[in-house]
Write a protein that holds these residues in place. Structure first.
Motif, mmCIF file in Angstrom:
data_model
loop_
_atom_site.group_PDB
_atom_site.id
_atom_site.type_symbol
_atom_site.label_atom_id
_atom_site.label_comp_id
_atom_site.label_asym_id
_atom_site.label_seq_id
_atom_site.Cartn_x
_atom_site.Cartn_y
_atom_site.Cartn_z
ATOM 1 N N UNK A 134 0.854 -1.176 0.000
ATOM 2 C CA UNK A 134 0.000 0.000 0.000
ATOM 3 C C UNK A 134 0.893 1.231 0.000
ATOM 4 N N UNK A 135 0.747 2.062 -0.987
ATOM 5 C CA UNK A 135 1.572 3.248 -1.117
ATOM 6 C C UNK A 135 0.760 4.481 -0.746
ATOM 7 N N UNK A 136 1.235 5.209 0.228
ATOM 8 C CA UNK A 136 0.555 6.424 0.636
ATOM 9 C C UNK A 136 0.605 7.449 -0.488
ATOM 10 N N UNK A 137 -0.394 8.310 -0.512
ATOM 11 C CA UNK A 137 -0.499 9.284 -1.602
ATOM 12 C C UNK A 137 0.602 10.334 -1.554
ATOM 13 N N UNK A 138 1.327 10.410 -0.433
ATOM 14 C CA UNK A 138 2.349 11.441 -0.340
ATOM 15 C C UNK A 138 3.764 10.892 -0.502
ATOM 16 N N UNK A 139 3.874 9.667 -1.046
ATOM 17 C CA UNK A 139 5.206 9.107 -1.269
ATOM 18 C C UNK A 139 5.914 9.847 -2.401
ATOM 19 N N UNK A 140 7.186 10.111 -2.187
ATOM 20 C CA UNK A 140 8.005 10.775 -3.198
ATOM 21 C C UNK A 140 8.762 9.713 -3.985
ATOM 22 N N UNK A 141 8.618 9.730 -5.295
ATOM 23 C CA UNK A 141 9.207 8.687 -6.125
ATOM 24 C C UNK A 141 9.966 9.275 -7.307
ATOM 25 N N UNK A 142 10.917 8.474 -7.783
ATOM 26 C CA UNK A 142 11.643 8.789 -9.007
ATOM 27 C C UNK A 142 11.368 7.690 -10.017
ATOM 28 N N UNK A 143 11.130 8.073 -11.270
ATOM 29 C CA UNK A 143 10.946 7.102 -12.336
ATOM 30 C C UNK A 143 12.023 7.292 -13.391
ATOM 31 N N UNK A 144 12.652 6.177 -13.765
ATOM 32 C CA UNK A 144 13.644 6.199 -14.846
ATOM 33 C C UNK A 144 13.528 4.870 -15.576
ATOM 34 N N UNK A 145 13.452 4.960 -16.893
ATOM 35 C CA UNK A 145 13.221 3.744 -17.673
ATOM 36 C C UNK A 145 11.942 3.070 -17.197
ATOM 37 N N UNK A 146 12.031 1.784 -16.876
ATOM 38 C CA UNK A 146 10.866 1.050 -16.363
ATOM 39 C C UNK A 146 10.916 0.901 -14.846
ATOM 40 N N UNK A 147 11.812 1.630 -14.196
ATOM 41 C CA UNK A 147 12.027 1.495 -12.763
ATOM 42 C C UNK A 147 11.349 2.603 -11.975
ATOM 43 N N UNK A 241 15.068 11.465 -15.553
ATOM 44 C CA UNK A 241 14.486 10.975 -14.304
ATOM 45 C C UNK A 241 13.306 11.867 -13.964
ATOM 46 N N UNK A 242 12.151 11.259 -13.742
ATOM 47 C CA UNK A 242 10.934 12.004 -13.444
ATOM 48 C C UNK A 242 10.617 11.881 -11.962
ATOM 49 N N UNK A 243 10.393 13.012 -11.320
ATOM 50 C CA UNK A 243 10.055 13.027 -9.901
ATOM 51 C C UNK A 243 8.561 13.232 -9.723
ATOM 52 N N UNK A 244 7.945 12.465 -8.821
ATOM 53 C CA UNK A 244 6.512 12.612 -8.572
ATOM 54 C C UNK A 244 6.222 12.373 -7.103
ATOM 55 N N UNK A 245 5.077 12.895 -6.661
ATOM 56 C CA UNK A 245 4.593 12.673 -5.300
ATOM 57 C C UNK A 245 3.203 12.076 -5.394
ATOM 58 N N UNK A 246 3.039 10.847 -4.850
ATOM 59 C CA UNK A 246 1.747 10.175 -4.939
ATOM 60 C C UNK A 246 1.568 9.480 -6.262
ATOM 61 N N UNK A 247 0.821 8.398 -6.251
ATOM 62 C CA UNK A 247 0.521 7.670 -7.472
ATOM 63 C C UNK A 247 1.725 7.058 -8.139
ATOM 64 N N UNK A 248 2.750 6.736 -7.360
ATOM 65 C CA UNK A 248 3.984 6.250 -7.962
ATOM 66 C C UNK A 248 4.121 4.747 -7.884
ATOM 67 N N UNK A 249 3.175 4.038 -7.339
ATOM 68 C CA UNK A 249 3.237 2.580 -7.294
ATOM 69 C C UNK A 249 2.905 2.012 -8.649
#
Length: 250
Positions: A134-147, A241-249
């Motif tokens: 379960x990923x909280x909506x305020x999680x900070x995530x980085x996306x690169x490639x398929x990761x 690298x894309x940075x996002x907060x929430x919805x990163x799962x």
């Protein structure tokens, strides 16, 4: 893990006083412990008991602790291994990191720090099915490639949403690089910026951790897409690298 839910730790050391000290200290912290003074007894414990973590002395009197650790890693791929050593030789630490160990502590060690590191290794070794995460909506995530690198829960996930287990050093190094894409960082800068690389770190240690990360991240570690070597300078993490907060799962 035993029927009461306690984690079981295997202590491999040929010094009775050290074994007794570690057993007593870790039992007080709520762990169950078994111990072995040599390789034969270590394997017996591993066969007879459901071990959650191995704490091993690098220098056994008549056996190579590093080779034993490598054998354990070959047979139990996901077994957390912490190595203890009383010598300060850099080469031994590098070999341990490269071949088997998830973490190191030098003798004499601080029991509080040791138990904290053991707890961290056990926590990171617990794999969960993606559907159960379960990923909280305020999680900070980085996306690169398929990761996806979740900086809040400190987890790395692939395109299928499966968690790829990283050691503390591996995660801290990846976080340091991925949060600074397309920027060349020297080994000294990486050590200074990485929260998980505070103690007993050398330039060559960074190189070993880079190799380990490439094996987990790259389709072809010899021709890396993300972590690139800048000869004579250091390393560069290739964006975007894309940075996002929430919805990163995934």
């Amino acid at each position: 893990m035993n029927e009461l839910g306690k984690k079981t730790l295997l202590i491999v050391d040929d010094e009775p006083d050290i074994r007794d000290l570690l057993c007593d200290a870790l039992v007080q912290k709520g762990y169950q412990t078994v111990s072995a003074d040599n390789g034969a007894n270590m394997w017996r414990c591993l066969e007879e008991t459901n071990i959650d973590l191995v704490l091993m002395d690098l220098y056994l009197q008549e056996e190579d602790g590093l080779q034993l650790a490598r054998d354990v890693r070959a047979r139990f791929e996901d077994m957390p291994i912490m190595m203890l050593t009383g010598k300060g030789d850099e080469t031994d630490r590098i070999l341990g990191l490269e071949l088997a160990a998830d973490d190191y502590m030098m003798k004499p060690f601080n029991l509080r720090e040791l138990t904290a590191r053991i707890h961290a290794l056990l926590r990171r070794s617990m794999r969960q099915a993606p559907a159960a995460q379960v990923i909280s909506s305020d999680h900070e995530c980085l996306q690169f490639g398929t990761w996806t690198l979740d900086l809040t829960s400190r987890q790395l996930r692939n395109a299928q949403g499966e968690e790829i287990i990283l050691t503390l050093g591996e995660f801290s190094l990846l976080e340091t690089l991925a949060t600074r894409p397309d920027r060349v960082l020297t080994r000294e800068q990486i050590i200074d910026m990485s929260r998980g690389l505070e103690t007993e770190v050398f330039d060559r240690t960074v190189d070993v951790l880079i190799l380990r990360l490439r094996r987990k991240l790259e389709a072809n570690p010899k021709a890396p897409q993300f972590i690139k070597t800048q000869r004579g300078l250091g390393y560069l993490f290739q964006g975007p690298v894309t940075k996002s907060v929430g919805g990163c799962a995934k």
